[in-house]
Design an enzyme around this catalytic site. Structure first.
Site, mmCIF file in Angstrom:
data_model
loop_
_atom_site.group_PDB
_atom_site.id
_atom_site.type_symbol
_atom_site.label_atom_id
_atom_site.label_comp_id
_atom_site.label_asym_id
_atom_site.label_seq_id
_atom_site.Cartn_x
_atom_site.Cartn_y
_atom_site.Cartn_z
ATOM 1 C CG ASP A 201 28.773 24.920 52.191
ATOM 2 O OD1 ASP A 201 28.745 25.906 53.368
ATOM 3 O OD2 ASP A 201 28.734 25.816 51.145
ATOM 4 C CB ALA A 261 37.828 29.631 45.741
ATOM 5 N NE ARG A 262 37.826 36.904 45.392
ATOM 6 C CZ ARG A 262 36.770 36.815 44.436
ATOM 7 N NH1 ARG A 262 36.896 35.562 43.642
ATOM 8 N NH2 ARG A 262 36.052 37.601 44.257
ATOM 9 C CD GLU A 291 44.175 36.759 41.426
ATOM 10 O OE1 GLU A 291 43.336 37.947 41.333
ATOM 11 O OE2 GLU A 291 43.652 35.928 41.664
ATOM 12 C CG HIS A 310 40.521 36.264 39.704
ATOM 13 N ND1 HIS A 310 40.830 36.842 40.582
ATOM 14 C CD2 HIS A 310 39.594 35.927 39.670
ATOM 15 C CE1 HIS A 310 39.888 36.701 41.371
ATOM 16 N NE2 HIS A 310 38.811 36.329 40.865
#
Length: 368
Positions: A201, A261-262, A291, A310
């Site tokens: 991170d 996540a995305r 999506e 999702h």
């Protein structure tokens, strides 16, 4: 897109046609009924729900009066014309703040909002436990081949139990790309399963990563050492396409890839190629470029891919948290408080001037 829900959307529009001094609007996507209930305790605030299919021109009166916009974080749930961008801001001269329905903000142009003196806040952490549990569920599902077992049994035919032999999580190394609200919960759950946890991170120092339950490593070391790589980073300019063909090639042969996540952070085409070649042993995917993904998507045809729509953060508990957190934060902001989950503090000086011009008083708390 036709979005189906298991229960009717609890969204009766609050329409109080009298002189009230604060106005919030949202679209008719699904929200937990607790949002409506909280607003009903504040008769000084008008909450208006607009059809997502409506044209902005047909909602001009509501947009002109609006002080706050409660927006969905899901980019494929919100029509592009309703994204909080420069075009919409031009139609909302009194808009002071935009609140997303999750930790993500794909539907908000933060730079445009900052230029306009519009605060943007999210509900980071509200669905963290739900997403973390989903992540572990995917790790278990792919590692123990649960979906494959289910499909084979339903299809019938002759096969042995050993044909579907899985692996234990205990003793495996999981690499977390991002260790924020969700990542640190995944770390705790993974340790409960006897896993080694490492994390990358770039926004946290090594001591903080250790405090959150992981050994800090570089991204290259994480890819090389992890039996499972799990994404928990935001979708931003510097993370889009981060997991491309070279990133998958750098992973340990046979490793698993999981993302809650995305969409867009990983290349779906590169992942499909890595799975087809056998270099990646399996994947759990909750987020997609589009999506839901089309039925003929190559990843959906692979037996070693566990796919969800999702829904990692879509639980009764998480949705109730998001509705209550979002409502209380917006109300507190309109009351002049400093929002606890503000994404663009740089907008505060212009916002404070606009707040004073609109309400005739200054925000009660200065920018922290």
């Amino acid at each position: 897109m036709n979005h189906r829900h298991s229960a009717p959307t609890p969204l009766e529009t609050t329409s109080r046609q009298r002189s009230l001094d604060k106005s919030v609007f949202r679209l008719d996507v699904w929200y937990d009924e607790s949002m409506q209930a909280i607003y009903k305790t504040r008769p000084d605030i008008t909450l208006t729900t607009l059809p997502a299919a409506s044209r902005l021109d047909d909602c001009a009166e509501v947009l002109q009066a609006a002080h706050a916009y409660q927006i969905s974080s899901a980019k494929d749930e919100t029509p592009p014309s309703w994204f909080a961008n420069e075009a919409l801001l031009a139609r909302t001269p009194n808009l002071l703040c935009v609140s997303t329905s999750g930790s993500g903000y794909d539907t908000v142009d933060i730079e445009a909002c900052s230029r306009a003196g519009v605060l943007v806040m999210n509900q980071s952490g509200a669905n963290a436990q739900s997403v973390a549990e989903h992540t572990l569920g995917m790790m278990l599902g792919v590692n123990k081949r649960l979906a494959e077992n289910d499909h084979r049994l339903r299809q019938g035919g002759t096969f042995s139990r050993e044909d579907l032999m899985g692996r234990e999580l205990q003793g495996k190394t999981v690499g977390l790309v991002g260790i924020g609200h969700i990542g640190k919960r995944v770390a705790a759950l993974a340790r409960a399963f006897g896993m080694e946890v490492i994390a990358y991170d770039p926004f946290l120092n090594a001591d903080t990563i250790r405090e959150r339950g992981a050994q800090p490593v570089s991204l290259s070391a994480l890819l090389a050492e992890s039996d499972i790589v799990s994404l928990h980073c935001p979708r931003k300019a510097d993370t889009l396409g981060m997991f491309d063909a070279s990133a998958f090639a750098a992973m340990k042969p046979g490793a698993l890839f999981v993302t809650t996540a995305r969409g867009g952070i990983h290349s779906e085409a590169a992942l499909a190629e890595a799975l087809q070649s056998g270099h990646i042993g399996g994947a759990g995917i909750d987020v997609w470029d589009v999506e839901p993904p089309p039925l003929d998507h190559p990843l959906l045809a692979m037996p070693n891919v566990m796919a969800t729509y999702h829904t990692a953060g879509v639980t009764h508990e998480a949705r109730r948290n998001i509705a209550t957190w979002a409502t209380r934060q917006l109300i507190e902001t309109l009351d002049g408080e400093f929002p606890p989950r503000l994404l663009n503090p740089e907008a505060w000086p212009i916002y404070a001037e606009r707040y004073h011009a609109i309400f005739g008083k200054h925000p009660t708390k200065a920018c922290r």
